[in-house]
Design a protein around this motif. Structure first.
Motif, PDB file in Angstrom:
ATOM      1  N   THR A 151       1.980 -15.347 -40.220  1.00  0.00           N
ATOM      2  CA  THR A 151       0.805 -14.549 -39.879  1.00  0.00           C
ATOM      3  C   THR A 151       0.515 -14.646 -38.388  1.00  0.00           C
ATOM      4  OG1 THR A 151      -0.095 -14.976 -42.079  1.00  0.00           O
ATOM      5  CG2 THR A 151      -1.608 -14.099 -40.423  1.00  0.00           C
ATOM      6  N   ARG A 152       0.685 -15.831 -37.824  1.00  0.00           N
ATOM      7  CA  ARG A 152       0.458 -16.007 -36.384  1.00  0.00           C
ATOM      8  C   ARG A 152       1.381 -15.101 -35.572  1.00  0.00           C
ATOM      9  NH1 ARG A 152       0.856 -21.078 -36.293  1.00  0.00           N
ATOM     10  NH2 ARG A 152       3.019 -21.319 -35.650  1.00  0.00           N
ATOM     11  N   SER A 153       2.637 -15.027 -35.961  1.00  0.00           N
ATOM     12  CA  SER A 153       3.597 -14.188 -35.250  1.00  0.00           C
ATOM     13  C   SER A 153       3.179 -12.721 -35.290  1.00  0.00           C
ATOM     14  CB  SER A 153       4.991 -14.359 -35.868  1.00  0.00           C
ATOM     15  OG  SER A 153       5.914 -13.501 -35.239  1.00  0.00           O
ATOM     16  N   LEU A 154       2.729 -12.256 -36.440  1.00  0.00           N
ATOM     17  CA  LEU A 154       2.291 -10.868 -36.563  1.00  0.00           C
ATOM     18  C   LEU A 154       1.064 -10.603 -35.697  1.00  0.00           C
ATOM     19  CD1 LEU A 154       2.226  -8.053 -37.872  1.00  0.00           C
ATOM     20  CD2 LEU A 154       0.883  -9.066 -39.744  1.00  0.00           C
ATOM     21  N   VAL A 155       0.068 -11.488 -35.784  1.00  0.00           N
ATOM     22  CA  VAL A 155      -1.171 -11.284 -35.030  1.00  0.00           C
ATOM     23  C   VAL A 155      -0.891 -11.247 -33.533  1.00  0.00           C
ATOM     24  CG1 VAL A 155      -3.368 -12.363 -34.385  1.00  0.00           C
ATOM     25  CG2 VAL A 155      -2.703 -12.204 -36.795  1.00  0.00           C
ATOM     26  N   LEU A 156      -0.105 -12.190 -33.045  1.00  0.00           N
ATOM     27  CA  LEU A 156       0.181 -12.216 -31.612  1.00  0.00           C
ATOM     28  C   LEU A 156       0.979 -10.995 -31.168  1.00  0.00           C
ATOM     29  CD1 LEU A 156       0.970 -16.013 -31.060  1.00  0.00           C
ATOM     30  CD2 LEU A 156      -1.140 -14.773 -30.548  1.00  0.00           C
ATOM     31  N   SER A 157       1.846 -10.505 -32.030  1.00  0.00           N
ATOM     32  CA  SER A 157       2.650  -9.335 -31.647  1.00  0.00           C
ATOM     33  C   SER A 157       1.803  -8.074 -31.543  1.00  0.00           C
ATOM     34  CB  SER A 157       3.802  -9.129 -32.636  1.00  0.00           C
ATOM     35  OG  SER A 157       3.328  -8.702 -33.903  1.00  0.00           O
ATOM     36  N   VAL A 158       0.772  -7.942 -32.395  1.00  0.00           N
ATOM     37  CA  VAL A 158      -0.056  -6.733 -32.309  1.00  0.00           C
ATOM     38  C   VAL A 158      -1.093  -6.853 -31.193  1.00  0.00           C
ATOM     39  CG1 VAL A 158       0.259  -6.145 -34.736  1.00  0.00           C
ATOM     40  CG2 VAL A 158      -1.753  -7.462 -34.045  1.00  0.00           C
ATOM     41  N   LEU A 159      -1.206  -8.046 -30.595  1.00  0.00           N
ATOM     42  CA  LEU A 159      -2.069  -8.192 -29.427  1.00  0.00           C
ATOM     43  C   LEU A 159      -1.304  -7.968 -28.132  1.00  0.00           C
ATOM     44  CD1 LEU A 159      -4.120 -11.379 -30.431  1.00  0.00           C
ATOM     45  CD2 LEU A 159      -4.808  -8.980 -30.626  1.00  0.00           C
ATOM     46  N   ASP A 160      -0.029  -7.639 -28.246  1.00  0.00           N
ATOM     47  CA  ASP A 160       0.774  -7.394 -27.057  1.00  0.00           C
ATOM     48  C   ASP A 160       0.157  -6.296 -26.205  1.00  0.00           C
ATOM     49  OD1 ASP A 160       2.646  -9.311 -27.536  1.00  0.00           O
ATOM     50  OD2 ASP A 160       4.172  -7.958 -28.337  1.00  0.00           O
ATOM     51  N   ASP A 161       0.382  -6.402 -24.920  1.00  0.00           N
ATOM     52  CA  ASP A 161      -0.142  -5.442 -23.960  1.00  0.00           C
ATOM     53  C   ASP A 161       0.458  -4.057 -24.196  1.00  0.00           C
ATOM     54  OD1 ASP A 161      -1.341  -4.309 -21.763  1.00  0.00           O
ATOM     55  OD2 ASP A 161       0.045  -5.209 -20.322  1.00  0.00           O
ATOM     56  N   THR A 162      -0.417  -3.038 -24.284  1.00  0.00           N
ATOM     57  CA  THR A 162       0.059  -1.662 -24.375  1.00  0.00           C
ATOM     58  C   THR A 162       0.097  -1.013 -22.993  1.00  0.00           C
ATOM     59  OG1 THR A 162      -2.173  -0.766 -24.667  1.00  0.00           O
ATOM     60  CG2 THR A 162      -0.968  -1.392 -26.666  1.00  0.00           C
ATOM     61  N   GLY A 163      -0.285  -1.754 -21.973  1.00  0.00           N
ATOM     62  CA  GLY A 163      -0.317  -1.211 -20.620  1.00  0.00           C
ATOM     63  C   GLY A 163      -1.691  -0.787 -20.164  1.00  0.00           C
ATOM     64  N   HIS A 164      -2.652  -0.765 -21.081  1.00  0.00           N
ATOM     65  CA  HIS A 164      -3.979  -0.256 -20.718  1.00  0.00           C
ATOM     66  C   HIS A 164      -4.674  -1.188 -19.740  1.00  0.00           C
ATOM     67  CE1 HIS A 164      -7.660   2.157 -22.353  1.00  0.00           C
ATOM     68  NE2 HIS A 164      -7.519   2.237 -21.056  1.00  0.00           N
ATOM     69  N   GLY A 165      -4.443  -2.496 -19.845  1.00  0.00           N
ATOM     70  CA  GLY A 165      -5.101  -3.441 -18.963  1.00  0.00           C
ATOM     71  C   GLY A 165      -4.775  -3.192 -17.504  1.00  0.00           C
ATOM     72  N   ASN A 166      -3.492  -3.183 -17.164  1.00  0.00           N
ATOM     73  CA  ASN A 166      -3.098  -2.952 -15.785  1.00  0.00           C
ATOM     74  C   ASN A 166      -3.480  -1.547 -15.322  1.00  0.00           C
ATOM     75  OD1 ASN A 166      -1.951  -5.512 -15.412  1.00  0.00           O
ATOM     76  ND2 ASN A 166      -0.009  -4.862 -16.295  1.00  0.00           N
ATOM     77  N   PHE A 167      -3.388  -0.588 -16.224  1.00  0.00           N
ATOM     78  CA  PHE A 167      -3.771   0.792 -15.909  1.00  0.00           C
ATOM     79  C   PHE A 167      -5.253   0.840 -15.525  1.00  0.00           C
ATOM     80  CE2 PHE A 167      -5.350   4.970 -17.403  1.00  0.00           C
ATOM     81  CZ  PHE A 167      -4.538   5.815 -16.651  1.00  0.00           C
ATOM     82  N   ALA A 168      -6.107   0.168 -16.309  1.00  0.00           N
ATOM     83  CA  ALA A 168      -7.548   0.162 -16.043  1.00  0.00           C
ATOM     84  C   ALA A 168      -7.851  -0.520 -14.717  1.00  0.00           C
ATOM     85  CB  ALA A 168      -8.292  -0.528 -17.181  1.00  0.00           C
ATOM     86  N   VAL A 169      -7.215  -1.664 -14.452  1.00  0.00           N
ATOM     87  CA  VAL A 169      -7.449  -2.387 -13.206  1.00  0.00           C
ATOM     88  C   VAL A 169      -7.110  -1.510 -12.009  1.00  0.00           C
ATOM     89  CG1 VAL A 169      -6.643  -4.310 -11.777  1.00  0.00           C
ATOM     90  CG2 VAL A 169      -7.182  -4.692 -14.180  1.00  0.00           C
ATOM     91  N   GLU A 170      -5.973  -0.858 -12.063  1.00  0.00           N
ATOM     92  CA  GLU A 170      -5.529  -0.005 -10.952  1.00  0.00           C
ATOM     93  C   GLU A 170      -6.524   1.131 -10.688  1.00  0.00           C
ATOM     94  OE1 GLU A 170      -2.001   3.272 -10.115  1.00  0.00           O
ATOM     95  OE2 GLU A 170      -1.639   1.661 -11.564  1.00  0.00           O
ATOM     96  N   LYS A 171      -6.947   1.802 -11.748  1.00  0.00           N
ATOM     97  CA  LYS A 171      -7.838   2.958 -11.591  1.00  0.00           C
ATOM     98  C   LYS A 171      -9.238   2.538 -11.144  1.00  0.00           C
ATOM     99  CE  LYS A 171      -4.825   6.060 -12.882  1.00  0.00           C
ATOM    100  NZ  LYS A 171      -4.359   7.136 -11.954  1.00  0.00           N
ATOM    101  N   VAL A 172      -9.758   1.450 -11.730  1.00  0.00           N
ATOM    102  CA  VAL A 172     -11.115   1.013 -11.385  1.00  0.00           C
ATOM    103  C   VAL A 172     -11.171   0.496  -9.952  1.00  0.00           C
ATOM    104  CG1 VAL A 172     -12.919  -0.688 -11.896  1.00  0.00           C
ATOM    105  CG2 VAL A 172     -11.812   0.573 -13.762  1.00  0.00           C
ATOM    106  N   ARG A 173     -10.198  -0.292  -9.557  1.00  0.00           N
ATOM    107  CA  ARG A 173     -10.199  -0.807  -8.186  1.00  0.00           C
ATOM    108  C   ARG A 173     -10.075   0.324  -7.175  1.00  0.00           C
ATOM    109  NH1 ARG A 173      -9.616  -6.541  -7.864  1.00  0.00           N
ATOM    110  NH2 ARG A 173      -9.267  -6.260  -5.634  1.00  0.00           N
ATOM    111  N   ALA A 174      -9.274   1.326  -7.497  1.00  0.00           N
ATOM    112  CA  ALA A 174      -9.134   2.475  -6.593  1.00  0.00           C
ATOM    113  C   ALA A 174     -10.455   3.229  -6.478  1.00  0.00           C
ATOM    114  CB  ALA A 174      -8.030   3.398  -7.095  1.00  0.00           C
ATOM    115  N   ALA A 175     -11.176   3.370  -7.585  1.00  0.00           N
ATOM    116  CA  ALA A 175     -12.457   4.076  -7.573  1.00  0.00           C
ATOM    117  C   ALA A 175     -13.493   3.319  -6.743  1.00  0.00           C
ATOM    118  CB  ALA A 175     -12.966   4.266  -8.997  1.00  0.00           C
TER     119      ALA A 175
END
Length: 253
Positions: A151-175
């Motif tokens: 179960t731990r392996s499954l939970v951690l795998s679905v918490l993997d980064d989809t890219g939204h974090g870095n995308f949000a940081v880039e856009k917000v800092r630019a704004a």
């Protein structure tokens, strides 16, 4: 559900804990404890609905995107969230739990959170996804420390980064760089999100006895009481991780 590289400092600096009890077992062994099985069904149900809600939210946020490129990026992330949902739904069915019934107890809390924190523009939507989803990820990673290996392996795998974090940081800092006044508004927004997200997580823990007992490591054949101190320490760690994420966005915590 997504986090960015900047959002996982706690995860990167914390050594892998020594696994004992249920955390050292596989699902076939651990699930023999009825209370533990109930806690895992709760956990997967909550996480599955969270992923489904994230998919819906990202699809809505795409409508606010200022460019076709941004719209396409969010659509790709929404697709990743739905794939995570499918994996959790399928796992629930595999362990003989009805997926809809497992998700239902958590629908209102999550729906209330999203209703109360509906973004008014594109930037608020990005901050919400980055801050809100990362707090949820921190919470589920804490829970994962008490899970069986499968179960731990499954939970951690679905918490993997989809890219939204870095995308949000880039856009917000630019704004903020383009208009520093934006930073104050978004900092207030992020603080509100933090409060709402922690209240939601605490509500989920408090209302589900099996889940709360597992969270504090009390499902090893005997039920432990609700350990407020241990839960308090967990939320302190989540708050510290939030402060680091705010800094990554260029916002004051």
């Amino acid at each position: 559900m997504e986090t960015s590289d900047n959002a996982t400092a706690a995860e990167e600096t914390t050594p892998e804990p020594e696994r004992t009890g249920i955390a050292a077992q596989d699902w076939a062994t651990a699930s023999a404890v009825p209370q533990y099985r109930a806690a895992v069904v709760d956990l997967l149900g909550a996480l599955a609905y969270g992923e489904l809600a994230a998919f819906e939210r990202l699809a809505d946020d795409a409508k606010l995107a200022p460019s076709l490129e941004d719209k396409a990026e969010l659509a790709k992330m929404a697709s990743a969230e739905f794939h995570h949902f499918e994996r959790l739904r399928d796992r629930l069915a595999q362990i003989d739990a009805e997926p809809t019934a497992a998700m239902e107890p958590f629908a209102k809390a999550l729906d209330d959170f999203h209703h109360q924190t509906a973004p008014s523009d594109w930037l608020e939507g990005l901050v919400k996804a980055y801050v809100g989803d990362s707090i949820a990820s921190d919470f589920y990673r804490e829970v994962a420390n008490h899970l069986d290996s499968d179960t731990r392996s499954l939970v951690l795998s679905v918490l993997d980064d989809t890219g939204h974090g870095n995308f949000a940081v880039e856009k917000v800092r630019a704004a903020i760089e383009a208009d520093p006044r934006v930073g104050g508004r978004l900092a207030l927004w992020a603080r509100r999100l933090m409060g709402e997200a922690l209240s939601q997580a605490q509500r989920v823990v408090a209302e589900r006895d099996a889940l709360s007992t597992m969270l504090v490591g009390g499902v090893d054949g005997v039920a432990a009481g609700f350990d407020l101190a241990a839960v308090g320490e967990m939320f302190t760690r989540i708050t510290k991780a939030h402060t680091k994420r705010m800094a990554a966005l260029g916002l004051a915590a």
